[in-house]
Design an enzyme around this catalytic site. Sequence first.
Site, PDB file in Angstrom:
ATOM      1  N   GLY A  12       0.825  -1.211   0.000  1.00  0.00           N
ATOM      2  CA  GLY A  12       0.000   0.000   0.000  1.00  0.00           C
ATOM      3  C   GLY A  12       0.856   1.256   0.000  1.00  0.00           C
ATOM      4  O   GLY A  12       1.643   1.474   0.909  1.00  0.00           O
ATOM      5  N   GLY A  14      -0.230   4.450   0.135  1.00  0.00           N
ATOM      6  CA  GLY A  14      -0.994   5.623   0.571  1.00  0.00           C
ATOM      7  C   GLY A  14      -0.112   6.451   1.496  1.00  0.00           C
ATOM      8  O   GLY A  14       1.117   6.337   1.482  1.00  0.00           O
ATOM      9  N   PHE A  15      -0.762   7.258   2.324  1.00  0.00           N
ATOM     10  CA  PHE A  15       0.007   8.125   3.236  1.00  0.00           C
ATOM     11  C   PHE A  15       0.964   7.312   4.112  1.00  0.00           C
ATOM     12  O   PHE A  15       2.118   7.669   4.303  1.00  0.00           O
ATOM     13  CB  PHE A  15      -0.944   8.882   4.161  1.00  0.00           C
ATOM     14  N   GLU A 171     -18.419  17.367   2.830  1.00  0.00           N
ATOM     15  CA  GLU A 171     -17.603  18.024   1.797  1.00  0.00           C
ATOM     16  C   GLU A 171     -18.155  17.712   0.406  1.00  0.00           C
ATOM     17  O   GLU A 171     -18.233  18.588  -0.457  1.00  0.00           O
ATOM     18  CB  GLU A 171     -16.145  17.562   1.917  1.00  0.00           C
ATOM     19  N   ASP A 301      -5.117   3.394   8.029  1.00  0.00           N
ATOM     20  CA  ASP A 301      -6.503   2.931   8.038  1.00  0.00           C
ATOM     21  C   ASP A 301      -6.621   1.408   8.167  1.00  0.00           C
ATOM     22  O   ASP A 301      -7.727   0.894   8.357  1.00  0.00           O
ATOM     23  CB  ASP A 301      -7.207   3.353   6.733  1.00  0.00           C
TER      24      ASP A 301
HETATM   25  C1  LIG Z   1     -12.906  11.092   0.508  1.00  0.00           C
HETATM   26  C2  LIG Z   1     -11.969  11.118   1.702  1.00  0.00           C
HETATM   27  C3  LIG Z   1     -11.661  12.328   2.305  1.00  0.00           C
HETATM   28  C4  LIG Z   1     -10.778  12.365   3.384  1.00  0.00           C
HETATM   29  N1  LIG Z   1     -10.466  13.562   3.954  1.00  0.00           N
HETATM   30  C5  LIG Z   1      -9.559  13.608   4.948  1.00  0.00           C
HETATM   31  C6  LIG Z   1      -9.153  14.855   5.508  1.00  0.00           C
HETATM   32  O1  LIG Z   1      -9.650  15.911   5.121  1.00  0.00           O
HETATM   33  N2  LIG Z   1      -8.215  14.840   6.487  1.00  0.00           N
HETATM   34  C7  LIG Z   1      -7.647  13.663   6.928  1.00  0.00           C
HETATM   35  O2  LIG Z   1      -6.770  13.700   7.818  1.00  0.00           O
HETATM   36  N3  LIG Z   1      -8.009  12.495   6.428  1.00  0.00           N
HETATM   37  C8  LIG Z   1      -8.944  12.432   5.456  1.00  0.00           C
HETATM   38  N4  LIG Z   1      -9.318  11.237   4.924  1.00  0.00           N
HETATM   39  C9  LIG Z   1      -8.737  10.016   5.483  1.00  0.00           C
HETATM   40  C10 LIG Z   1      -7.357   9.756   4.916  1.00  0.00           C
HETATM   41  O3  LIG Z   1      -7.342   9.960   3.526  1.00  0.00           O
HETATM   42  C11 LIG Z   1      -6.972   8.341   5.266  1.00  0.00           C
HETATM   43  O4  LIG Z   1      -6.985   8.197   6.659  1.00  0.00           O
HETATM   44  C12 LIG Z   1      -5.587   7.993   4.734  1.00  0.00           C
HETATM   45  O5  LIG Z   1      -5.572   8.055   3.325  1.00  0.00           O
HETATM   46  C13 LIG Z   1      -5.165   6.600   5.166  1.00  0.00           C
HETATM   47  O6  LIG Z   1      -3.898   6.349   4.661  1.00  0.00           O
HETATM   48  P1  LIG Z   1      -3.401   4.862   4.445  1.00  0.00           P
HETATM   49  O7  LIG Z   1      -2.003   4.961   3.949  1.00  0.00           O
HETATM   50  O8  LIG Z   1      -3.664   4.066   5.666  1.00  0.00           O
HETATM   51  O9  LIG Z   1      -4.349   4.253   3.351  1.00  0.00           O
HETATM   52  P2  LIG Z   1      -4.625   4.752   1.848  1.00  0.00           P
HETATM   53  O10 LIG Z   1      -4.257   6.162   1.673  1.00  0.00           O
HETATM   54  O11 LIG Z   1      -6.013   4.337   1.552  1.00  0.00           O
HETATM   55  O12 LIG Z   1      -3.622   3.860   0.999  1.00  0.00           O
HETATM   56  C14 LIG Z   1      -3.799   2.474   0.865  1.00  0.00           C
HETATM   57  C15 LIG Z   1      -3.119   2.031  -0.419  1.00  0.00           C
HETATM   58  O13 LIG Z   1      -3.155   0.612  -0.482  1.00  0.00           O
HETATM   59  C16 LIG Z   1      -3.406   0.207  -1.807  1.00  0.00           C
HETATM   60  N5  LIG Z   1      -4.002  -1.128  -1.793  1.00  0.00           N
HETATM   61  C17 LIG Z   1      -5.118  -1.509  -1.133  1.00  0.00           C
HETATM   62  N6  LIG Z   1      -5.359  -2.810  -1.346  1.00  0.00           N
HETATM   63  C18 LIG Z   1      -4.386  -3.263  -2.174  1.00  0.00           C
HETATM   64  C19 LIG Z   1      -4.105  -4.530  -2.777  1.00  0.00           C
HETATM   65  N7  LIG Z   1      -4.899  -5.595  -2.566  1.00  0.00           N
HETATM   66  N8  LIG Z   1      -3.025  -4.637  -3.569  1.00  0.00           N
HETATM   67  C20 LIG Z   1      -2.221  -3.566  -3.799  1.00  0.00           C
HETATM   68  N9  LIG Z   1      -2.455  -2.341  -3.250  1.00  0.00           N
HETATM   69  C21 LIG Z   1      -3.518  -2.193  -2.451  1.00  0.00           C
HETATM   70  C22 LIG Z   1      -4.363   1.273  -2.336  1.00  0.00           C
HETATM   71  O14 LIG Z   1      -4.326   1.345  -3.746  1.00  0.00           O
HETATM   72  C23 LIG Z   1      -3.826   2.543  -1.666  1.00  0.00           C
HETATM   73  O15 LIG Z   1      -2.908   3.221  -2.482  1.00  0.00           O
HETATM   74  C24 LIG Z   1     -10.203  11.169   3.855  1.00  0.00           C
HETATM   75  C25 LIG Z   1     -10.521   9.951   3.233  1.00  0.00           C
HETATM   76  C26 LIG Z   1     -11.403   9.931   2.172  1.00  0.00           C
HETATM   77  C27 LIG Z   1     -11.723   8.619   1.516  1.00  0.00           C
END
Ligand SMILES: Cc1cc2nc3c(=O)[nH]c(=O)nc-3n(C[C@H](O)[C@H](O)[C@H](O)COP(=O)(O)OP(=O)(O)OC[C@H]3O[C@@H](n4cnc5c(N)ncnc54)[C@H](O)[C@@H]3O)c2cc1C
Length: 433
Positions: A12, A14-15, A171, A301
Amino acid sequence: MTEEYHRVVIVGAGFAGVTAANELAAKGIDVLLIDRNNYHQFQPLIYQVATTQIAVTDVARPLRAMFRRTPSVCVKTAEITSIDPGERAVTTADGITYRGGFLILAAGAEANFFGIPGAAEHAFPLYSVDDAAKLRSRFLGALDAADRDEAYIDKGALNVVVVGAGPTGVETAGAVAESMRSAVPAYLSPALAASGRVYLADMLPSVLTPFRERSQRYAEAKLREAGVELRLDLGVTEVRKDGVTLSDGTEILSRTVVWAGGLKASSLLSDTGLPLGKGGRVEVAPDLTVPGFEGVYALGDSANIPDSAGSPLPQLGSVAQQSGQWAGRNILAELEGKRRTSFTYRDKGIMAMIGRGAAVAELGRARFPLRGLLAFLAWLGVHVVLLSGIRERVGAIISWVWDYFTTRRPQIVVDRPDYYHIDWDDPPDRTRT
Ligand SMILES: Cc1cc2nc3c(=O)[nH]c(=O)nc-3n(C[C@H](O)[C@H](O)[C@H](O)COP(=O)(O)OP(=O)(O)OC[C@H]3O[C@@H](n4cnc5c(N)ncnc54)[C@H](O)[C@@H]3O)c2cc1C
């Protein structure tokens, strides 16, 4: 079967995953970063892509470009289909296994439809650039249908229903209402745009539950002012091809139902033997490791990360980023034979945009409240800083300024014809005889 070994494997980008990779790359550690997409996406602005305010390239950045100057990070684009946490190994859809000295699980979240009939089939979640493209194409498909034949208005072509009045729902509803007021009149005609209706439904009695009551009241007033029709204290009991049913029996016709009703951890984590808790998230120790699985971390997340009192931290970008950095540091400590430390979250507060000049923010741990223009400017500033690249920051600023002073949106393009073309036939059980 092909197998490859890396010092650290991250699932993943993401952030959480990207921040962990950066932390490890700074010390030259061999990292494999895997994502199903070849880009990193900025989720907090996905709703603006869906509502045609900004461009995809403002929120998505190619991963290989992000890591082109860090040769110790190898990027692979692949769908991970299984995880073996005991072996610290993951396997892709095409059968390649990647094994790590350490395994970081940062696969994020997906929509939770809570078993509501029809929601998974007919509602549009908003978690990815792909989701945004589908929703935008559907929205435009419905608008264009109403333009061809006003009879489609009676079938809900100009109705948008947003389910869930948390920050994402508020939003999104605010942005759709603003589009109806500014961009749709220029795209179609003011008369047709005036028939547009935006509904925001939630089973809870107020919007923005994580915020103070005064922020909630302000947000509700601003949403109503923008034309959003609030349906609070009402659950959605069914989503149909042609609309939604609310818990009081009301039916709203719409072909554009946005799902902001809740999230759960990536389904990739189920059936792995990992300890899962609320929302299907991995229960992690205070140092972000998964108890019982040596060398395995879960972040952002995907994890229930305990705060200092032991309660899980919310699913926020700042939690994901900070946990990514902390996990990177703990792995570096382990490699140097030092002890891991417990994660300490620096709470920067919460904020939500409602519309032009209107936002709410509660800053820091003390939740210092801001409303109106100041909160709006704070929201813009924070999001510009958080965007990951200079090109993305400049792009977003240009899009926002352009949008503020004009009614024409260059992003009004259909790129998912499969969602643009709507089957307008009544569902079988609705066919009038
Ligand atoms: C619409 C929206 C608005 C938001 N607004 C805010 C805000 O204003 N402020 C704030 O603080 N937070 C906000 N959030 C929450 C924030 O975006 C999340 O908490 C954050 O993105 C989590 O980061 P992460 O790295 O855990 O997961 P993610 O950013 O979701 O990254 C997970 C990654 O894993 C990859 N992945 C998943 N499954 C697989 C797989 N099987 N194989 C390969 N890759 C995979 C995905 O493609 C993705 O790139 C918002 C979320 C959403 C959906």
